[in-house]
Design a protein around this motif. Structure first.
Motif, PDB file in Angstrom:
ATOM      1  N   GLY A  45       0.834  -0.894  -0.146  1.00  0.00           N
ATOM      2  CA  GLY A  45      -0.059   0.153  -0.435  1.00  0.00           C
ATOM      3  C   GLY A  45       0.937   1.546   0.199  1.00  0.00           C
ATOM      4  N   SER A  46       2.208   1.561   0.447  1.00  0.00           N
ATOM      5  CA  SER A  46       2.553   2.533   0.620  1.00  0.00           C
ATOM      6  C   SER A  46       3.780   2.696  -0.697  1.00  0.00           C
ATOM      7  N   LEU A  47       3.780   1.706  -0.862  1.00  0.00           N
ATOM      8  CA  LEU A  47       5.086   1.583  -2.219  1.00  0.00           C
ATOM      9  C   LEU A  47       3.561   1.976  -3.090  1.00  0.00           C
ATOM     10  N   TYR A  48       2.510   1.605  -3.175  1.00  0.00           N
ATOM     11  CA  TYR A  48       1.569   2.308  -4.117  1.00  0.00           C
ATOM     12  C   TYR A  48       1.582   3.665  -4.290  1.00  0.00           C
ATOM     13  N   GLY A  49       1.120   4.315  -3.112  1.00  0.00           N
ATOM     14  CA  GLY A  49       0.808   5.560  -2.655  1.00  0.00           C
ATOM     15  C   GLY A  49       2.319   7.011  -2.801  1.00  0.00           C
ATOM     16  N   VAL A  50       3.434   6.259  -2.709  1.00  0.00           N
ATOM     17  CA  VAL A  50       4.611   6.377  -3.787  1.00  0.00           C
ATOM     18  C   VAL A  50       4.852   7.011  -4.577  1.00  0.00           C
ATOM     19  N   SER A  51       4.173   5.813  -5.598  1.00  0.00           N
ATOM     20  CA  SER A  51       4.367   5.950  -6.608  1.00  0.00           C
ATOM     21  C   SER A  51       3.079   6.095  -7.412  1.00  0.00           C
ATOM     22  N   GLY A  52       1.800   6.229  -6.555  1.00  0.00           N
ATOM     23  CA  GLY A  52       0.885   7.713  -7.258  1.00  0.00           C
ATOM     24  C   GLY A  52       1.186   9.363  -6.805  1.00  0.00           C
ATOM     25  N   LEU A  53       2.223   9.038  -5.680  1.00  0.00           N
ATOM     26  CA  LEU A  53       2.699  11.327  -5.934  1.00  0.00           C
ATOM     27  C   LEU A  53       3.341  11.252  -6.534  1.00  0.00           C
ATOM     28  N   LEU A  54       4.251   9.862  -7.378  1.00  0.00           N
ATOM     29  CA  LEU A  54       5.579  10.526  -8.425  1.00  0.00           C
ATOM     30  C   LEU A  54       4.338  10.610  -9.267  1.00  0.00           C
ATOM     31  N   ASP A  55       3.685   9.929  -9.519  1.00  0.00           N
ATOM     32  CA  ASP A  55       2.649  10.458 -10.826  1.00  0.00           C
ATOM     33  C   ASP A  55       2.452  11.415 -11.310  1.00  0.00           C
ATOM     34  N   LYS A  56       1.516  11.934  -9.730  1.00  0.00           N
ATOM     35  CA  LYS A  56       1.270  13.393  -9.624  1.00  0.00           C
ATOM     36  C   LYS A  56       2.001  14.909 -10.062  1.00  0.00           C
ATOM     37  N   LEU A  57       3.477  14.322  -9.174  1.00  0.00           N
ATOM     38  CA  LEU A  57       4.308  15.466  -9.833  1.00  0.00           C
ATOM     39  C   LEU A  57       4.834  15.551 -11.487  1.00  0.00           C
ATOM     40  N   GLY A  58       4.353  14.077 -12.335  1.00  0.00           N
ATOM     41  CA  GLY A  58       4.941  13.894 -13.416  1.00  0.00           C
ATOM     42  C   GLY A  58       5.748  12.699 -13.900  1.00  0.00           C
ATOM     43  N   CYS A  59       6.375  12.160 -12.958  1.00  0.00           N
ATOM     44  CA  CYS A  59       7.382  11.411 -13.419  1.00  0.00           C
ATOM     45  C   CYS A  59       6.429  10.346 -14.237  1.00  0.00           C
ATOM     46  N   ARG A  60       6.857   9.191 -15.051  1.00  0.00           N
ATOM     47  CA  ARG A  60       6.634   8.256 -16.066  1.00  0.00           C
ATOM     48  C   ARG A  60       7.668   7.274 -16.222  1.00  0.00           C
ATOM     49  N   TRP A  61       7.247   6.368 -16.122  1.00  0.00           N
ATOM     50  CA  TRP A  61       8.177   5.179 -16.860  1.00  0.00           C
ATOM     51  C   TRP A  61       7.407   4.738 -17.873  1.00  0.00           C
ATOM     52  N   PHE A  62       8.333   4.443 -19.206  1.00  0.00           N
ATOM     53  CA  PHE A  62       7.593   4.349 -20.516  1.00  0.00           C
ATOM     54  C   PHE A  62       8.236   2.271 -20.725  1.00  0.00           C
ATOM     55  N   THR A  63       9.216   1.951 -20.690  1.00  0.00           N
ATOM     56  CA  THR A  63       9.528   0.804 -19.989  1.00  0.00           C
ATOM     57  C   THR A  63      11.444   1.154 -19.924  1.00  0.00           C
ATOM     58  N   THR A  64      12.081  -0.491 -19.588  1.00  0.00           N
ATOM     59  CA  THR A  64      13.284  -0.529 -18.555  1.00  0.00           C
ATOM     60  C   THR A  64      13.869   1.013 -18.602  1.00  0.00           C
ATOM     61  N   GLN A  65      14.048   1.387 -20.056  1.00  0.00           N
ATOM     62  CA  GLN A  65      14.958   2.434 -20.794  1.00  0.00           C
ATOM     63  C   GLN A  65      14.878   3.726 -20.875  1.00  0.00           C
ATOM     64  N   VAL A  66      13.094   3.944 -21.102  1.00  0.00           N
ATOM     65  CA  VAL A  66      12.248   5.619 -21.120  1.00  0.00           C
ATOM     66  C   VAL A  66      11.861   5.545 -19.655  1.00  0.00           C
ATOM     67  N   SER A  67      11.902   6.419 -19.522  1.00  0.00           N
ATOM     68  CA  SER A  67      11.121   7.107 -18.612  1.00  0.00           C
ATOM     69  C   SER A  67      10.965   8.458 -18.399  1.00  0.00           C
ATOM     70  N   ARG A  68      10.430   9.629 -17.853  1.00  0.00           N
ATOM     71  CA  ARG A  68      10.660  10.738 -18.500  1.00  0.00           C
ATOM     72  C   ARG A  68      10.418  10.945 -15.825  1.00  0.00           C
ATOM     73  N   ILE A  69      11.222  11.651 -15.772  1.00  0.00           N
ATOM     74  CA  ILE A  69      11.711  12.777 -14.676  1.00  0.00           C
ATOM     75  C   ILE A  69      11.980  14.145 -14.141  1.00  0.00           C
ATOM     76  N   PRO A  70      10.546  14.858 -14.028  1.00  0.00           N
ATOM     77  CA  PRO A  70      10.738  15.869 -14.546  1.00  0.00           C
ATOM     78  C   PRO A  70      11.553  16.699 -13.377  1.00  0.00           C
ATOM     79  N   ARG A  71      13.251  17.794 -13.754  1.00  0.00           N
ATOM     80  CA  ARG A  71      13.711  17.919 -12.612  1.00  0.00           C
ATOM     81  C   ARG A  71      13.106  19.065 -11.888  1.00  0.00           C
ATOM     82  N   ARG A  72      13.401  19.950 -10.744  1.00  0.00           N
ATOM     83  CA  ARG A  72      12.671  20.736 -10.213  1.00  0.00           C
ATOM     84  C   ARG A  72      13.683  20.848  -8.576  1.00  0.00           C
ATOM     85  N   THR A  73      13.575  22.156  -8.862  1.00  0.00           N
ATOM     86  CA  THR A  73      14.709  22.436  -7.533  1.00  0.00           C
ATOM     87  C   THR A  73      14.313  22.082  -5.777  1.00  0.00           C
TER      88      THR A  73
END
Length: 78
Positions: free
Chosen positions: A40-68
């Motif tokens: 449950g908590s792991l899914y929660g962290v994943s849900g938050l990262l999704d809200k922040l715009g993080c996406r994992w398309f494949t094991t080698q392709v992802s989008r992690i926004p850079r923010r200070t």
């Protein structure tokens, strides 16, 4: 950020969800991510990262926004 059921969920009177569900809740400046069972908590962290715009398309392709700074609006969702 508090992850998992514990001191902050008890302090704020929050009942963690059951099963593998999760909740995202702000309490003042505290962000609480609490889930049921092991995942449950792991899914929660994943849900938050999704809200922040993080996406994992494949094991080698992802989008992690850079923010200070990360700002999270008031949350109260399960």
């Amino acid at each position: 950020i508090a992850i998992g059921a514990g001191v902050y969920t008890r302090l704020h009177g929050i009942t963690p969800p059951k099963g593998e569900s999760y909740l995202l809740r702000t309490a003042g400046k505290q962000l609480i991510i609490a889930g049921g069972r092991e995942r449950g908590s792991l899914y929660g962290v994943s849900g938050l990262l999704d809200k922040l715009g993080c996406r994992w398309f494949t094991t080698q392709v992802s989008r992690i926004p850079r923010r200070t700074t990360i700002r999270v609006a008031d949350l109260s969702e399960t």
